[in-house]
Design an enzyme around this catalytic site. Structure first.
Site, PDB file in Angstrom:
ATOM      1  N   CYS A  10       0.826  -1.216   0.000  1.00 45.39           N
ATOM      2  CA  CYS A  10       0.000   0.000   0.000  1.00 45.39           C
ATOM      3  C   CYS A  10       0.856   1.261   0.000  1.00 45.39           C
ATOM      4  O   CYS A  10       0.670   2.152  -0.820  1.00 45.39           O
ATOM      5  CB  CYS A  10      -0.932  -0.001   1.213  1.00 45.39           C
ATOM      6  SG  CYS A  10      -1.857   1.542   1.387  1.00 45.39           S
ATOM      7  N   GLU A  31     -11.483  -5.643 -21.050  1.00 44.92           N
ATOM      8  CA  GLU A  31     -12.107  -6.325 -19.902  1.00 44.92           C
ATOM      9  C   GLU A  31     -12.948  -7.486 -20.416  1.00 44.92           C
ATOM     10  O   GLU A  31     -13.828  -7.300 -21.255  1.00 44.92           O
ATOM     11  CB  GLU A  31     -12.960  -5.337 -19.097  1.00 44.92           C
ATOM     12  CG  GLU A  31     -13.823  -5.958 -18.020  1.00 44.92           C
ATOM     13  CD  GLU A  31     -13.042  -6.790 -17.027  1.00 44.92           C
ATOM     14  OE1 GLU A  31     -13.412  -7.971 -16.851  1.00 44.92           O
ATOM     15  OE2 GLU A  31     -12.065  -6.272 -16.437  1.00 44.92           O
ATOM     16  N   ARG A  34      -4.906  -9.133  -7.825  1.00 42.86           N
ATOM     17  CA  ARG A  34      -3.776  -9.477  -6.976  1.00 42.86           C
ATOM     18  C   ARG A  34      -4.011 -10.843  -6.337  1.00 42.86           C
ATOM     19  O   ARG A  34      -5.136 -11.195  -5.980  1.00 42.86           O
ATOM     20  CB  ARG A  34      -3.558  -8.412  -5.892  1.00 42.86           C
ATOM     21  CG  ARG A  34      -3.236  -7.037  -6.477  1.00 42.86           C
ATOM     22  CD  ARG A  34      -2.834  -6.047  -5.393  1.00 42.86           C
ATOM     23  NE  ARG A  34      -1.616  -6.419  -4.709  1.00 42.86           N
ATOM     24  CZ  ARG A  34      -0.392  -6.180  -5.163  1.00 42.86           C
ATOM     25  NH1 ARG A  34      -0.214  -5.572  -6.332  1.00 42.86           N
ATOM     26  NH2 ARG A  34       0.667  -6.540  -4.468  1.00 42.86           N
ATOM     27  N   ASP A  67      -4.840  -9.137   2.716  1.00 41.46           N
ATOM     28  CA  ASP A  67      -5.089  -9.648   1.372  1.00 41.46           C
ATOM     29  C   ASP A  67      -5.034 -11.164   1.264  1.00 41.46           C
ATOM     30  O   ASP A  67      -5.505 -11.731   0.277  1.00 41.46           O
ATOM     31  CB  ASP A  67      -4.086  -9.050   0.380  1.00 41.46           C
ATOM     32  CG  ASP A  67      -4.381  -7.598   0.043  1.00 41.46           C
ATOM     33  OD1 ASP A  67      -5.386  -7.069   0.545  1.00 41.46           O
ATOM     34  OD2 ASP A  67      -3.605  -6.998  -0.729  1.00 41.46           O
ATOM     35  N   ALA A 100      -6.539  -1.918   1.538  1.00 42.86           N
ATOM     36  CA  ALA A 100      -5.631  -1.614   2.637  1.00 42.86           C
ATOM     37  C   ALA A 100      -6.387  -1.346   3.933  1.00 42.86           C
ATOM     38  O   ALA A 100      -5.981  -1.807   5.007  1.00 42.86           O
ATOM     39  CB  ALA A 100      -4.760  -0.417   2.270  1.00 42.86           C
ATOM     40  N   HIS A 119     -24.098  23.754   2.865  1.00 40.69           N
ATOM     41  CA  HIS A 119     -24.240  24.308   1.517  1.00 40.69           C
ATOM     42  C   HIS A 119     -23.153  25.350   1.276  1.00 40.69           C
ATOM     43  O   HIS A 119     -22.884  26.175   2.145  1.00 40.69           O
ATOM     44  CB  HIS A 119     -25.615  24.970   1.380  1.00 40.69           C
ATOM     45  CG  HIS A 119     -25.819  25.674   0.081  1.00 40.69           C
ATOM     46  ND1 HIS A 119     -26.051  24.999  -1.094  1.00 40.69           N
ATOM     47  CD2 HIS A 119     -25.805  27.000  -0.225  1.00 40.69           C
ATOM     48  CE1 HIS A 119     -26.191  25.877  -2.066  1.00 40.69           C
ATOM     49  NE2 HIS A 119     -26.040  27.098  -1.571  1.00 40.69           N
TER      50      HIS A 119
END
Length: 460
Positions: free
Chosen positions: A44, A199, A264, A303, A311, A437
């Site tokens: 990371c 993809e 990963r 992981d 992370a 706002h």
């Protein structure tokens, strides 16, 4: 083995999960040792989250310079100095690394440098030296995956090499339209590259709600980022000057580099896990909901545990395990309650269930979409996007079970979104809160007003 080689908590891996566990355990009065063969902070800090987001910020500045005249600022982009960009990026990483080293030292955590392997239920061996932990935490992280038969090297890169490129490629093919792929595609387009994302699944960011995928695809078209979805990669050839990427439909794409961004994998091979009795499934460490491996007092975090490879997930799991070891009985982490942010332009942020997942769990659901066109700050930022809410039912007492957002800087809203999901807030609960706002945060409040049945700056 001496008493000095025995610790309450012995952690294998110094990434987000490992160092968070170490810091919290030390804070709770436990003796802690942390084994790391590379650099404290892990992927990371050194090869992932931080350097890529620094590149993305440089890309945002480049776009701002290029587009200045659109808002009356006479600016222009004369080029990208990658040595300067990398110096900036490395400077950010260096400062955080130095700070983390100081923090670990101040907590009197024993750092053990070297390659560690699990030599038993309570033992880690590091370069021939054995250390004992009354509790052992596996936190060995992940690596950049490739596809079978796709050899890395030369002009075929992973994100690890891509973050250190010293030039801006003219043409790039990005293999994989997930988080890593679309973030790098966004960076390189802002730097002036011609980019094509490939993809295999039907949409970009396929793990997100389909609404966000379609919104991102629309925005990428506007940015002239090319993408080919539902298209499989079949191979690549490279020469000294270029790569030629082959697709299943017979199409060929020529580029300067191919970025392999197909996810990963868990870094668990050759670390002694299976020999010690730890169960692996496709390389991932199987744990129960309290992150125990079922072998002695061995836990696993980050992981290497099946689930979102984020992370902040590993970080929270590290804290959880430290508190579990200390006997604090922390609440189990709800995986669906972990916020997710993709830092491309426009950003994507989400938490909870997609509409499809919510329908599967709750049956009938209710959704509302608030277009950022009605938000003043979003108009100032010149961003398009929307916020989609998913309510787990149609009754008034049904909570919000999914929040899905897209737009410039929209990731900053995910903090409130994860509170809404994790506290099972009703739409009316959030609608009654005051959102300042002009902020994009107002759009979050407006979406909940609409879901509560009292829309203001949106059509009912």
């Amino acid at each position: 083995m001496s008493e000095s080689d025995t610790f309450d908590v012995l952690i294998l891996g110094g990434g987000s999960g490992g160092y968070a566990c170490a810091l919290r355990a030390a804070e709770l009065g436990l003796s802690v040792a942390l084994v790391e063969q590379d650099k404290l902070g892990g992927t990371c800090l050194h090869r992932g989250c931080i350097p890529t987001k620094a590149l993305l910020h440089a890309a945002e500045v480049a776009d701002s310079a290029r587009e200045g005249e659109q808002i009356g600022v006479k600016s222009s982009l004369s080029g990208i100095d990658m040595s300067g960009v990398n110096s900036y990026k490395d400077g950010v990483v260096g400062k955080l690394y130095k700070g983390l080293q100081g923090l670990v030292k101040s907590r009197k955590i024993t750092m053990i440098d070297g390659h560690g392997t699990l030599a038993g239920a309570d033992t880690v061996e590091v370069d021939g030296q054995r250390y004992t932990g009354r509790h052992v935490v596996l936190a060995s992280g992940s690596y950049s995956k490739t596809l079978p038969g796709l050899e890395l090297g030369g002009r075929v890169l992973t994100s690890t090499e891509a973050i250190n490129l010293d030039y801006v490629p003219e043409r790039v093919v990005v293999l994989g339209g997930g988080v890593i792929g679309v973030e790098f595609a966004s960076v390189w387009k802002s730097f002036g590259s011609e980019v094509t994302v490939v993809e295999a699944l039907p949409h970009l960011v396929p793990n997100e709600d389909e609404f966000l995928s379609k919104q991102l695809e629309r925005q990428f078209r506007k940015r002239k980022i090319n993408y080919k979805i539902g298209t499989k990669f079949t191979g690549v050839e490279q020469t000294a000057d270029q790569v030629t990427v082959n697709l299943e439909n017979g199409e060929q794409l020529e580029a300067d580099i191919l970025l392999v961004a197909v996810g990963r994998g868990p870094n668990t091979a050759d670390l002694g896990y299976e020999a010690a009795g730890v169960t692996l499934d496709r390389g991932f460490v199987r744990t129960d909901e309290r992150l125990r491996t079922g072998v002695g007092n061995v836990f696993a975090v980050g992981d290497i545990v099946p689930g979102l490879q984020l992370a902040h997930r590993g970080f929270q799991q590290g804290i959880f395990v430290a508190e579990e070891i200390a006997g604090l009985n922390p609440p189990v982490i709800d995986e669906k309650g972990i916020p997710r942010v993709t830092y491309c332009e426009p950003e994507i942020a989400s938490v909870g269930l997609t509409e499809a997942q919510a329908t599967e769990v709750h049956g009938e659901v209710q959704t509302v979409t608030y277009d950022l066109a009605g938000n003043g700050k979003s108009q100032i930022l010149r961003t398009a996007g929307a916020i989609k809410l998913v309510k787990g039912g149609t009754d008034d007492d049904a909570p919000v079970v999914g929040v899905h957002m897209i737009g410039a800087r929209i990731g900053e809203l995910v903090g409130e979104a994860q509170l809404v999901y994790n506290w099972e807030a009703l739409p009316v609960d959030v609608a009654n809160l005051i959102h300042a706002h002009p902020t994009q945060n107002e759009a979050f409040g407006e979406a909940h007003l609409a879901l509560a049945g009292k829309p203001l700056h949106s059509h009912s």
